[in-house]
Design an enzyme around this catalytic site. Structure first.
Site, mmCIF file in Angstrom:
data_model
loop_
_atom_site.group_PDB
_atom_site.id
_atom_site.type_symbol
_atom_site.label_atom_id
_atom_site.label_comp_id
_atom_site.label_asym_id
_atom_site.label_seq_id
_atom_site.Cartn_x
_atom_site.Cartn_y
_atom_site.Cartn_z
ATOM 1 N N ASN A 27 0.834 -1.201 0.000
ATOM 2 C CA ASN A 27 0.000 0.000 0.000
ATOM 3 C C ASN A 27 0.865 1.246 0.000
ATOM 4 O OD1 ASN A 27 -0.468 1.944 2.514
ATOM 5 N ND2 ASN A 27 0.218 -0.045 3.322
ATOM 6 N N PHE A 86 -1.751 8.247 4.469
ATOM 7 C CA PHE A 86 -2.562 8.793 5.566
ATOM 8 C C PHE A 86 -3.833 9.510 5.091
ATOM 9 C CE2 PHE A 86 1.358 9.481 8.560
ATOM 10 C CZ PHE A 86 1.443 8.112 8.749
ATOM 11 N N SER A 124 5.666 5.147 8.522
ATOM 12 C CA SER A 124 5.045 4.820 7.244
ATOM 13 C C SER A 124 5.976 5.252 6.118
ATOM 14 C CB SER A 124 3.700 5.538 7.099
ATOM 15 O OG SER A 124 3.220 5.414 5.771
ATOM 16 N N ASN A 169 5.061 5.975 3.182
ATOM 17 C CA ASN A 169 4.241 6.580 2.133
ATOM 18 C C ASN A 169 3.994 8.074 2.296
ATOM 19 O OD1 ASN A 169 3.861 3.938 1.002
ATOM 20 N ND2 ASN A 169 2.398 3.546 2.648
ATOM 21 N N THR A 170 4.612 8.681 3.308
ATOM 22 C CA THR A 170 4.569 10.132 3.484
ATOM 23 C C THR A 170 6.002 10.643 3.466
ATOM 24 O OG1 THR A 170 2.532 10.080 4.791
ATOM 25 C CG2 THR A 170 3.943 12.008 5.045
ATOM 26 N N LYS A 181 5.651 3.833 16.755
ATOM 27 C CA LYS A 181 5.679 2.742 15.774
ATOM 28 C C LYS A 181 6.847 2.946 14.830
ATOM 29 C CE LYS A 181 2.625 0.040 12.782
ATOM 30 N NZ LYS A 181 1.207 -0.152 12.368
ATOM 31 N N ASN A 206 6.120 -1.411 11.341
ATOM 32 C CA ASN A 206 5.320 -0.942 10.221
ATOM 33 C C ASN A 206 5.622 -1.801 8.983
ATOM 34 O OD1 ASN A 206 3.658 0.848 8.625
ATOM 35 N ND2 ASN A 206 4.216 2.503 10.024
#
Length: 353
Positions: free
Chosen positions: A108, A112, A174, A176-177, A209, A238
């Site tokens: 993915n 967020f 994460s 993805n940011t 995390k 994560n």
């Protein structure tokens, strides 16, 4: 839905994000249509909170705290909602979820997506009082830059939700940011966690995390920061930006974080053992990554986790997965003559050094 078949049907018939949204809608609007699942009693106390069992649902499934009432009926010992951001944001461009049924893995790059703090808080309040511990995962907005502004994003979320959440998770991992994982450096993490430990109510645990892609030295630095700032715990881990060699090239080439795979399960379990040893078992660990069986749960607790979470396997297997895992886990405990699951925490941590 007792066997989880509608989840599987949705999964096979429609695109991943559409299937997820349909599932959330069903859980949100028809919460009591789902039978209450009974699992073996396996209570454990962490942060002076009692959990009916150590198995929880990880953040990412119920991002906006919409489906808690239904999810609390499925046998979980606790549920984590979010990631919530201060301001609403749509996340990254679609498509942004990819699944591989051959390996039961997901990649993915959500970024967020969030309804924002105000709407999230209202959603959360609708489900009160909670029937089990509920954690809130918090993150920064995509366009928030500079450490002071980033700290403010997290701080306002903590201050606003401290009277509601049973624990907080500071998401700095994460992939993805853009720039988020830079917050895992010792200097930035010390600043951030120090701010948030002071901002929260004293009895609300604050966890961080972290990414499975940290090397041993980086993990050691994180451990030192967590002890120094008196952070209450850590979630390991994560999703990973690495890919196993046996994964198809088409799937592995997708950009984003990989979850659900055996590859991640091994990475996160090893890191749990290392972190437990680094902190002498004094910092509670929530183990997550590739959990799909009672044995996986047992292994993560033996490595050093006090609690365990899953997400991806739940997407593939449905509601029946939870009682199946708990049944297998209980059988493993009985086979090893263990009456209190807390007794296995960290007993094999040294094998991961």
């Amino acid at each position: 839905m007792s066997k989880g078949k509608p989840f599987k049907s949705l999964l096979n018939l429609v695109k991943p994000e559409t299937a997820h949204n349909l599932a959330i809608s069903a859980l949100q609007y028809l919460p009591f249509c789902f039978p209450k699942v009974v699992v073996p009693d396996c209570s454990i106390t962490v942060w002076n909170q009692k959990f009916s069992n150590p198995l929880g649902l990880a953040a990412g499934f119920d991002k906006n705290a919409e489906a808690l009432t239904a999810l609390s009926r499925f046998g979980f010992g606790f549920i984590e909602v979010g990631t919530v951001t201060l301001e609403p944001q749509i996340g990254n461009d679609k498509p942004r979820i990819f699944r591989d049924e051959n390996t039961n893995s997901v990649i993915n790059r959500m970024g967020f997506p969030s309804v924002g703090l105000n709407k999230f808080k209202k959603n959360l309040q609708k489900h009160m009082p909670f029937s089990l511990p509920v954690g809130v995962n918090i993150g920064k907005n995509k366009n928030t830059e500079g450490l002071e502004a980033i700290c403010n994003d997290y701080k306002l979320c903590v201050e606003e939700l401290s009277a509601i959440a049973d624990y907080f998770v500071v998401n700095v991992s994460s992939p993805n940011t853009a720039g988020l994982r830079d917050l895992q450096t010792a200097e930035a993490l010390t600043t951030l966690l120090s701010e948030l430990v002071n901002a929260k109510q004293k009895n609300t645990p604050l966890l961080v995390k972290i990414a499975p892609d940290l090397d041993f030295n980086q993990l050691s630095e994180v451990a030192e920061v967590i002890i120094k700032t008196k952070c209450d715990g850590v979630i390991i881990s994560n999703t990973t930006i690495t890919r196993p060699e046996n994964m198809s090239s088409d799937f592995s080439a997708k950009q984003g974080g990989l979850s659900g795979s055996e590859h991640l399960r091994k990475m996160s379990t090893k890191m749990i053992g290392q972190f437990y040893h680094m902190t002498n078992g004094k910092v509670p660990i929530v183990g997550v990554g590739g959990v799909s069986s009672g044995q996986d749960m047992y292994d993560k607790m033996c490595a050093g986790a006090s609690l365990v979470q899953l997400y991806t396997a739940f997407v593939f297997e449905g509601v029946s997965l939870i009682p199946n895992i708990m049944k297998e886990f209980s059988e493993i405990l009985q086979k090893n003559n263990v009456t209190n699951c807390a007794d296995i925490i960290g007993m094999s941590s040294t094998k991961y050094l």
